[in-house]
Design an enzyme around this catalytic site. Structure first.
Site, PDB file in Angstrom:
ATOM      1  N   SER A 248       0.837  -1.188   0.000  1.00  0.00           N
ATOM      2  CA  SER A 248       0.000   0.000   0.000  1.00  0.00           C
ATOM      3  C   SER A 248       0.877   1.245   0.000  1.00  0.00           C
ATOM      4  CB  SER A 248      -0.958  -0.048   1.187  1.00  0.00           C
ATOM      5  OG  SER A 248      -2.005   0.873   1.027  1.00  0.00           O
TER       6      SER A 248
ATOM      7  N   ASP B 106     -10.668  -3.068  -4.738  1.00  0.00           N
ATOM      8  CA  ASP B 106      -9.931  -2.274  -3.756  1.00  0.00           C
ATOM      9  C   ASP B 106     -10.405  -0.820  -3.779  1.00  0.00           C
ATOM     10  OD1 ASP B 106      -8.067  -0.986  -2.166  1.00  0.00           O
ATOM     11  OD2 ASP B 106      -6.346  -2.058  -3.003  1.00  0.00           O
TER      12      ASP B 106
ATOM     13  N   HIS C 227      -8.368  -4.646  -1.041  1.00  0.00           N
ATOM     14  CA  HIS C 227      -7.091  -4.216  -0.492  1.00  0.00           C
ATOM     15  C   HIS C 227      -6.479  -5.255   0.438  1.00  0.00           C
ATOM     16  CE1 HIS C 227      -4.336  -0.865  -0.149  1.00  0.00           C
ATOM     17  NE2 HIS C 227      -4.277  -1.008   1.162  1.00  0.00           N
TER      18      HIS C 227
END
Length: 678
Positions: free
Chosen positions: A471, A557, A592
Site C-alpha cells: 500500500s 480495492d 485491499h
C-alpha cells in the site's frame, strides 16, 4: 511451501476467552476451516459452548467473505455483525438472536463496519458510506420498532466519521477526523435519542480522543503543543469551555499510542526509540509502574476487555523469535498470568534465533532503527539473502513481533529486517513529520540508508537484498527502485500506491481530500506538486535496469484502485532495460486486504516466498530446521494469477487511509469483536 506454512498453524486455534457478566466470549477455528467461529460459554466453565456465528457456514456461498466486526448487546441476547462479501469494504449489517439462534429481519447495506449498542440493548448505532465510499453518516436503528434515524452527518469531504463507545459503556462516541484534526461528539448510552454533544469543536491540527472517568472526560491529545501526546482531564459538564487539566504530561520523543481508562487504573501504551512499553497508573494516588519485557526487540499490545471495574489487563507479547504470549496482568498485585502461548505444531525453539537492533545513519544526521532476526546457525555475510520491509506513513509505527511464516525464509538462511523509517511515529511525532508532505522523500532515503548500512555491517551485500512494502509501503518500494535499483535483486510491491500525483490531483476519488494533509494538495500548492512529481513512482520510471518485481492489485480495492499498479507495471514494461521478471496479478474476487480465508492467505504467502526464494536461489534445501528437505511443487514464478499476502493494520487515526505496515504475523486483517467495551 504451503504445507510448510500450514504445518506451523494450529488448525483448532482459539483465542483466550474474555469475560462479560455471565458469559465468556472467544473466537476459534475448526480444523480445516477457513473462517472464524464466534463463540461464548458460561463464565468459568469449560463446556456449554454456543456458536454465535459460524464463519465457514456463512462463507459457503460467497467467493469472498470476511467478518469485519461483531458486537453483542449489553443484555447478551443479540449479536450485530458487519460482513464484507466482496472485499470492497462495503458491509452488510446483520442481526442474530442468540437465544433463538436465528437471523432477525435487519437489512442494512453499505455499512462501514462500526457497530455500537446503546445501553438499552434496543438501539444500534452504525456508520454508512456514501457513493464515494466515504464513511459519512452515523445512524441509529431501533431494533424493536424498526425506526431508523440519522444521528450525524459529516459534510466535510476531507473528514471520515466513525462510532465507538467508552470503556465504562456510559457514552457512545462519534469521531470525525482527518489525518491531523479530530472532533468528537458524545451521546449518553442510556439515553440514545439524545442529540450528540460536541466535546471540542474541530480546530486545525488538534487531535483528541476521549474516555470517561467519574465526572471527567479523560482526553488523549496533542493539545498545548504535546506533539507526542499527553493525557488531560476535562469536566463532562463543560468540556469545550473549562480548562483542561494535565493528568500525564507530554514527554518529547515518547509517544502515547493508546490509552485505556478503567475504574481504578489508567493504562497507556507508549513507544520510545521504536520500542513499546506499558505504563499503569493508579487513579487513587497517581502511582505508576511499567510492565517490563526484556527482549531487545519486541512488540506489546493491550486490551481492556469488556469489564470496566477490574484489576485485570490483557497483554499480548512477542518478539521476532518468540511466538505470541497472552497474559492476564493483575495491576494491583503486579503479577502476570500466562493464558496462552502461540503453538507452532511443526516445532519452534526461540533459542535458535538471534534478534538485534541496529541504527542506520542517514545523510542528514539521523539514525534509523532496524529490527532484524536470523537463525543462530546462519552467520550473516555478503552472500546472505536479506528481506527488508518498510512502510513509513500516517504516523504508523512498524511492529517487530513474531511471524511464524517468516521462518520459511529465515530457516533457509535469510536475514529478515524491518526498517523503522520516517513517516511512522517509531521515534515520536517529529519522526512522523519528517516523513510526510514536503519531507516525504526522507522515507525513501531512510530505506536506502538501512539497506546500505545492513550491507556495510556485513549482514548481506548489494544484489542479495529483497525489498517489500504494501500500500503506502508499496509507494516506498516504487520510489526506492526508481532511485536505487542497484541495491536490490528483487522487490515485492503489494497493492502499491504508485500513481500518487494523478490520485492527489483528482478530488473526486474518495481518499483524495482526506489525504491531502498527509501528502499535500498539488491542486493548490505548487511546492506539493513539485514534491509529489519528484517521487511518484509511476511518474519517475526511467529507462534503466530494475530488480525482479512482483506487483499485486485487487479489483474491488477502494483504497488503491487496481489501475494504479497496472499503469505502473505497463510503464515499467515499456521503459525498463533488463530481462528480469515483472509479474502483475490482479485478484478478481478481493480488495485491499487480499484473500479472506486463512488458508487462502497461506497460499498467497507461499507464492510470495516462492518468488523470493526462486530469484535469490534458495529453493533447493533448507539451510536449517528440517535439514535436507527439498522445496517441491513451487508455483511457476512467471504465473500471472497469484498475488502475495498483503496485510495491513490500517490507520487508527484515519479510517480511510491506505493500509498500514504489514501485520508482523502475516495474518489476515484482524476481526474486530466488540462487547460493551471497545
Amino acid at each position: 511451501l504451503f504445507d510448510e506454512l500450514r504445518g506451523r498453524m494450529r488448525e483448532d486455534e482459539a483465542s483466550v476467552p474474555v469475560p462479560d457478566g455471565d458469559w465468556s466470549y472467544y473466537v476459534r477455528y475448526r480444523p480445516g476451516g477457513q473462517h472464524p467461529l464466534l463463540c461464548r460459554r458460561p463464565r468459568g466453565a469449560d463446556d456449554g459452548e454456543q456458536v454465535m456465528l459460524d464463519g465457514d457456514a456463512e462463507a459457503s456461498e460467497n467467493a469472498y467473505f470476511r467478518i469485519v466486526e461483531a458486537s453483542h448487546s449489553p443484555d447478551q441476547r443479540l449479536l450485530a455483525c458487519a460482513l464484507d462479501l466482496t472485499g470492497a469494504e462495503a458491509c452488510s449489517l446483520r442481526l442474530r438472536d442468540l437465544e433463538g439462534e436465528t437471523w432477525l429481519d435487519l437489512a442494512i447495506e453499505q455499512g462501514h463496519g462500526d457497530l455500537v449498542w446503546a445501553g438499552d440493548s434496543r438501539h444500534l448505532f452504525y456508520t454508512v458510506i456514501d457513493a464515494d465510499h466515504r464513511p459519512r453518516w452515523v445512524r441509529r436503528r431501533d431494533i424493536v420498532s424498526g425506526d431508523d434515524a440519522l444521528v450525524y452527518e459529516e459534510t466535510d469531504p476531507g473528514f471520515f466519521v466513525g462510532v465507538d463507545k467508552t470503556e465504562s459503556a456510559r457514552f457512545v462516541l462519534i469521531n470525525s477526523r482527518d489525518p491531523d484534526t479530530t472532533e468528537v461528539h458524545a451521546i449518553p448510552a442510556h439515553a440514545p435519542e439524545t442529540a450528540p454533544q460536541c466535546l471540542h469543536p474541530r480546530t486545525a491540527g488538534l487531535e483528541y480522543s476521549v474516555s470517561d472517568h467519574g465526572d471527567d472526560w479523560i482526553v488523549h491529545t496533542n493539545a498545548g503543543g504535546a506533539a507526542d501526546y499527553g493525557v488531560m482531564a476535562a469536566p463532562i459538564a463543560e468540556p469545550a469551555t473549562a480548562p483542561w487539566r494535565v493528568v500525564v504530561a507530554h514527554q518529547p520523543g515518547v509517544v502515547i499510542e493508546e490509552v485505556i481508562v478503567l475504574a481504578r487504573y489508567l493504562v497507556r501504551l507508549e513507544r520510545a526509540g521504536a520500542l513499546p512499553r506499558v505504563v499503569v497508573r493508579a487513579w487513587a494516588d497517581g502511582a505508576e509502574h511499567i510492565v517490563r519485557f526484556d527482549d531487545p526487540v519486541h512488540e506489546v499490545g493491550i486490551a481492556a476487555g469488556y469489564e470496566f471495574d477490574t484489576d485485570t489487563l490483557r497483554l499480548d507479547y512477542s518478539s521476532p523469535a518468540t511466538p505470541e504470549h497472552v497474559y492476564d496482568y493483575d495491576m494491583a498485585r503486579r503479577v502476570r498470568v500466562l493464558r496462552k502461548t502461540e503453538a507452532i505444531p511443526s516445532g519452534h525453539d526461540p533459542a535458535n534465533y538471534v534478534c538485534a537492533r541496529l541504527d542506520a545513519p542517514t545523510a542528514d544526521g539521523e539514525t534509523v532503527p532496524i529490527s532484524l532476526v536470523h537463525h543462530r546457525q546462519g552467520v550473516p555475510g555478503p552472500a546472505t539473502p536479506l528481506l527488508l520491509s518498510a512502510y513509513g506513513a500516517y504516523g504508523m509505527a512498524t511492529d517487530a513481533g513474531f511471524s511464524p511464516h517468516r521462518l520459511s525464509l529465515i530457516n533457509r538462511g535469510f536475514v529478515v529486517a524491518l526498517a523503522h523509517v520516517r513517516g511512522g511515529r517509531d521515534k515520536g511525532d517529529r519522526w512522523y513529520r519528517q516523513g510526510k508532505r514536503h519531507a516525504k522523500t526522507n522515507t525513501f532515503d531512510d530505506a536506502i540508508a538501512c539497506a546500505e548500512h545492513l550491507a556495510h555491517q556485513g549482514y548481506t551485500s548489494r544484489g542479495r537484498m529483497a525489498l517489500h512494502g504494501g500500500s503506502a509501503g508499496g509507494m516506498l518500494v516504487g520510489a526506492v527502485v526508481n532511485k536505487r535499483p542497484d541495491l536490490f535483486n528483487v522487490a515485492v510491491a503489494d497493492v502499491p500506491f504508485v500513481d500518487v500525483l494523478n490520485t492527489m490531483l483528482d478530488p473526486e476519488l474518495p481518499l483524495t481530500p482526506p489525504e491531502w494533509p498527509e501528502w499535500g494538495n498539488p491542486i493548490e500548492d505548487h511546492e506539493a506538486y513539485r514534491t509529489i512529481r519528484g517521487y511518484s513512482p509511476y511518474d519517475n520510471v526511467a529507462a534503466q535496469p530494475y530488480p525482479h518485481l512482483l506487483v499485486t492489485a485487487g479489483v474491488s480495492d477502494p483504497r488503491v484502485t487496481y489501475w494504479e499498479p497496472a499503469k505502473w507495471v505497463a510503464r515499467l514494461r515499456e521503459l525498463k532495460t533488463d530481462d528480469n521478471l515483472l509479474l502483475l496479478r490482479t485478484n478478481m474476487s478481493a480488495g485491499h486486504g487480499g484473500a479472506a480465508g486463512r488458508f487462502d492467505c497461506l497460499e498467497e504467502i507461499a507464492f510470495r516466498y516462492a518468488f523470493l526464494l526462486k530469484v535469490l536461489g534458495r529453493t533447493e534445501t533448507l539451510a536449517f530446521g528440517v535439514a535436507g528437505k527439498t522445496l517441491r511443487g513451487a508455483p511457476d514464478v512467471r504465473a500471472q494469477w497469484w498475488h502475495p499476502n498483503r496485510r495491513g493494520r490500517g490507520c487508527g487515526r484515519s479510517r480511510g487511509c491506505r493500509a498500514g505496515p504489514p501485520d508482523h504475523r502475516g495474518n489476515c486483517r484482524p476481526l474486530r469483536y466488540r462487547g460493551r467495551g471497545r
